[in-house]
Design an enzyme around this catalytic site. Structure first.
Site, PDB file in Angstrom:
ATOM      1  N   TYR A  11       0.823  -1.221   0.000  1.00 23.26           N
ATOM      2  CA  TYR A  11       0.000   0.000   0.000  1.00 23.26           C
ATOM      3  C   TYR A  11       0.859   1.276   0.000  1.00 23.26           C
ATOM      4  CZ  TYR A  11      -3.231   3.503   1.985  1.00 23.26           C
ATOM      5  OH  TYR A  11      -3.964   4.626   2.242  1.00 23.26           O
ATOM      6  N   GLY A  36       1.705  -7.680  -1.058  1.00 24.26           N
ATOM      7  CA  GLY A  36       1.697  -6.727  -2.171  1.00 24.26           C
ATOM      8  C   GLY A  36       1.031  -7.298  -3.412  1.00 24.26           C
ATOM      9  N   TYR A 141       4.853  -6.510  17.355  1.00 25.37           N
ATOM     10  CA  TYR A 141       5.084  -5.728  16.129  1.00 25.37           C
ATOM     11  C   TYR A 141       5.871  -4.458  16.469  1.00 25.37           C
ATOM     12  CZ  TYR A 141       3.956  -2.372  12.444  1.00 25.37           C
ATOM     13  OH  TYR A 141       4.038  -1.410  11.484  1.00 25.37           O
ATOM     14  N   HIS A 187      -8.215  -2.614   8.692  1.00 27.58           N
ATOM     15  CA  HIS A 187      -8.200  -1.168   8.918  1.00 27.58           C
ATOM     16  C   HIS A 187      -9.578  -0.535   8.775  1.00 27.58           C
ATOM     17  CE1 HIS A 187      -3.924  -1.990   8.004  1.00 27.58           C
ATOM     18  NE2 HIS A 187      -3.813  -1.251   9.093  1.00 27.58           N
ATOM     19  N   ARG A 284     -10.667  -4.153  21.024  1.00 31.82           N
ATOM     20  CA  ARG A 284      -9.645  -4.987  20.382  1.00 31.82           C
ATOM     21  C   ARG A 284      -8.387  -4.931  21.258  1.00 31.82           C
ATOM     22  NH1 ARG A 284      -8.187  -3.484  14.202  1.00 31.82           N
ATOM     23  NH2 ARG A 284      -7.065  -1.830  15.234  1.00 31.82           N
TER      24      ARG A 284
HETATM   25  N1  UDP Z   1     -11.645  -0.203  14.292  1.00 36.93           N
HETATM   26  C1  UDP Z   1     -12.986  -0.534  14.516  1.00 36.93           C
HETATM   27  N2  UDP Z   1     -13.573  -1.455  13.687  1.00 36.93           N
HETATM   28  C2  UDP Z   1     -12.883  -2.057  12.653  1.00 36.93           C
HETATM   29  C3  UDP Z   1     -11.530  -1.703  12.436  1.00 36.93           C
HETATM   30  C4  UDP Z   1     -10.949  -0.768  13.283  1.00 36.93           C
HETATM   31  O1  UDP Z   1     -13.628  -0.030  15.436  1.00 36.93           O
HETATM   32  O2  UDP Z   1     -13.470  -2.900  11.955  1.00 36.93           O
HETATM   33  C5  UDP Z   1     -11.027   0.800  15.177  1.00 36.93           C
HETATM   34  C6  UDP Z   1      -9.792   0.282  15.891  1.00 36.93           C
HETATM   35  O3  UDP Z   1     -10.149  -0.312  17.111  1.00 36.93           O
HETATM   36  C7  UDP Z   1      -8.966   1.556  16.067  1.00 36.93           C
HETATM   37  C8  UDP Z   1      -9.365   2.419  14.870  1.00 36.93           C
HETATM   38  O4  UDP Z   1     -10.584   1.858  14.363  1.00 36.93           O
HETATM   39  O5  UDP Z   1      -9.375   2.236  17.229  1.00 36.93           O
HETATM   40  C9  UDP Z   1      -8.335   2.391  13.772  1.00 36.93           C
HETATM   41  O6  UDP Z   1      -7.986   1.035  13.539  1.00 36.93           O
HETATM   42  P1  UDP Z   1      -7.079   0.586  12.321  1.00 36.93           P
HETATM   43  O7  UDP Z   1      -7.004  -0.922  12.353  1.00 36.93           O
HETATM   44  O8  UDP Z   1      -7.565   1.216  11.073  1.00 36.93           O
HETATM   45  O9  UDP Z   1      -5.665   1.218  12.618  1.00 36.93           O
HETATM   46  P2  UDP Z   1      -4.709   1.111  13.923  1.00 36.93           P
HETATM   47  O10 UDP Z   1      -4.969   2.348  14.716  1.00 36.93           O
HETATM   48  O11 UDP Z   1      -5.021  -0.149  14.647  1.00 36.93           O
HETATM   49  O12 UDP Z   1      -3.343   1.105  13.306  1.00 36.93           O
END
Ligand code: UDP
Length: 329
Positions: A11, A36, A141, A187, A284
């Site tokens: 990406y 990719g 990570y 994401h 999460r």
């Molecule tokens: N998130 C959510 N539902 C989803 C995917 C993500 O509520 O299906 C929330 C996640 O808990 C975080 C925010 O959206 O608070 C951004 O998550 P993402 O995975 O995009 O990026 P991160 O911050 O984890 O790198």
């Protein structure tokens, strides 16, 4: 400049390759296409399909091209999986990274731009997070990326490697040709837009899950700092020059403004015209409540500023790409 881009079919990597080409650089990509896509590599770049930890292949590339700089995107990147199989993260993000540095050293290549992450900070003690913030990762990570940042410090001290490391906050958006297409999509923005797209097609959709509703934020959902992928890509190219004046620098990259999950859903509604269905779900694991970056250091040192700081525009570019390529590449 002749630039080797690892993970250039991914990406952020593919958009960086596009910017490099636009700015007249010659690009060689190494990517094993695990995440990719071949189609994401513009034809002007040379693509080697393989692992960046494959010493023989790296030597072949360094023999064939006079590589002057390496931009290193390729990595294991999913926080969730890093908790169940950390060894994979240490092997790819550290051991293979060391092999890459070793080959660079053998061929006298001393310019390196590294994709690090906000996950090196762990639970924030204050926001916006600047570069002086303590780094205490809470997942494997982030730990693997932090370890590699430290390895870069030592390569700078001992072998004169010039490097810039970027701690990305949340990359989002798309260029006209290139966008976000992960095999395992976790994401927020792409999930929201996929849901919106399917609602428009009248497909029976499962609402998206909003992870957690009692975080200490204004609406109880997590707050993140979204930065346009083209702005990130531009930063990497500026960094190639910045290495001369700042040969061992680390930068936090975001827009300096946070948006909650519910705000992202609201903005997506404005962009797509679709009232995206969602339901609240369990938090999460490993999600800090608020992650917002201060990018003042990079702004001051290079004059960089984002072309697309507005989240609505960021989501709009992602939506345009997704509508053009609903099934990805
Ligand atoms: N998130 C959510 N539902 C989803 C995917 C993500 O509520 O299906 C929330 C996640 O808990 C975080 C925010 O959206 O608070 C951004 O998550 P993402 O995975 O995009 O990026 P991160 O911050 O984890 O790198």
């Amino acid at each position: 400049m002749n630039v080797l881009v690892t993970g250039g079919a991914g990406y952020i990597g593919s958009v960086c390759v596009e910017e490099l080409i636009n700015q007249g650089h010659s690009v060689v990509v190494i990517d094993n296409l695990q995440e990719g896509h071949r189609e994401a590599v513009l034809f002007e770049a040379v693509l080697y399909e393989g692992d960046f930890g494959d010493k023989k292949l790296l030597k072949e590339i360094f023999e064939a091209y006079k590589i002057e700089a390496v931009i290193h995107f390729a990595a294991e990147t999913t926080v969730e999986f890093s908790m169940t199989d950390p060894q994979k993260y240490f092997i790819n993000n550290i051991v293979n990274g060391i092999t890459l540095l070793e080959v660079m050293k053998d061929y006298g290549c001393k310019r390196f731009i590294f994709s690090s992450t906000a996950a090196t900070f762990g639970e924030p003690e204050y926001t916006p997070i600047d570069e002086s913030h303590i780094q205490k990762p809470i997942n494997a990570y982030g730990e693997s990326k932090l370890m590699f940042e430290k390895i870069l410090d030592w390569h700078h001290i001992a072998y004169g490697l010039k490097f810039n490391a970027f701690r990305y906050f949340n990359a989002a958006g798309a260029s006209a040709k290139l966008g976000e297409d992960h095999r395992h999509e976790s994401h927020l923005i792409p999930i929201v837009l996929k849901t919106a797209y399917n609602v428009r097609l009248d497909k029976a959709v499962r609402g998206l899950k909003v992870f957690g509703r009692d975080y200490p934020t204004t609406d109880g959902t997590c707050v993140r700092d979204y930065i346009h992928v083209v702005d990130l890509a531009r930063a990497h190219i500026l960094a190639l020059d910045n290495l001369n004046s700042h040969p061992n620098s680390k930068y936090n990259m975001g827009n300096g403004k946070g948006f909650s999950v519910l705000q992202v859903i609201e903005i997506s509604k404005k962009v797509t015209g679709v009232d995206v269905p969602y339901e609240f779900a369990e938090k999460r694991p490993g999600d800090p409540a608020i992650l917002v970056a201060s990018s003042d250091k990079f702004r001051k040192e290079t004059g960089w500023s984002p072309l697309y700081p507005d989240l609505e525009i960021i989501v709009k570019t992602a939506w345009e790409w997704h509508s053009k390529y609903p099934d990805g590449y």
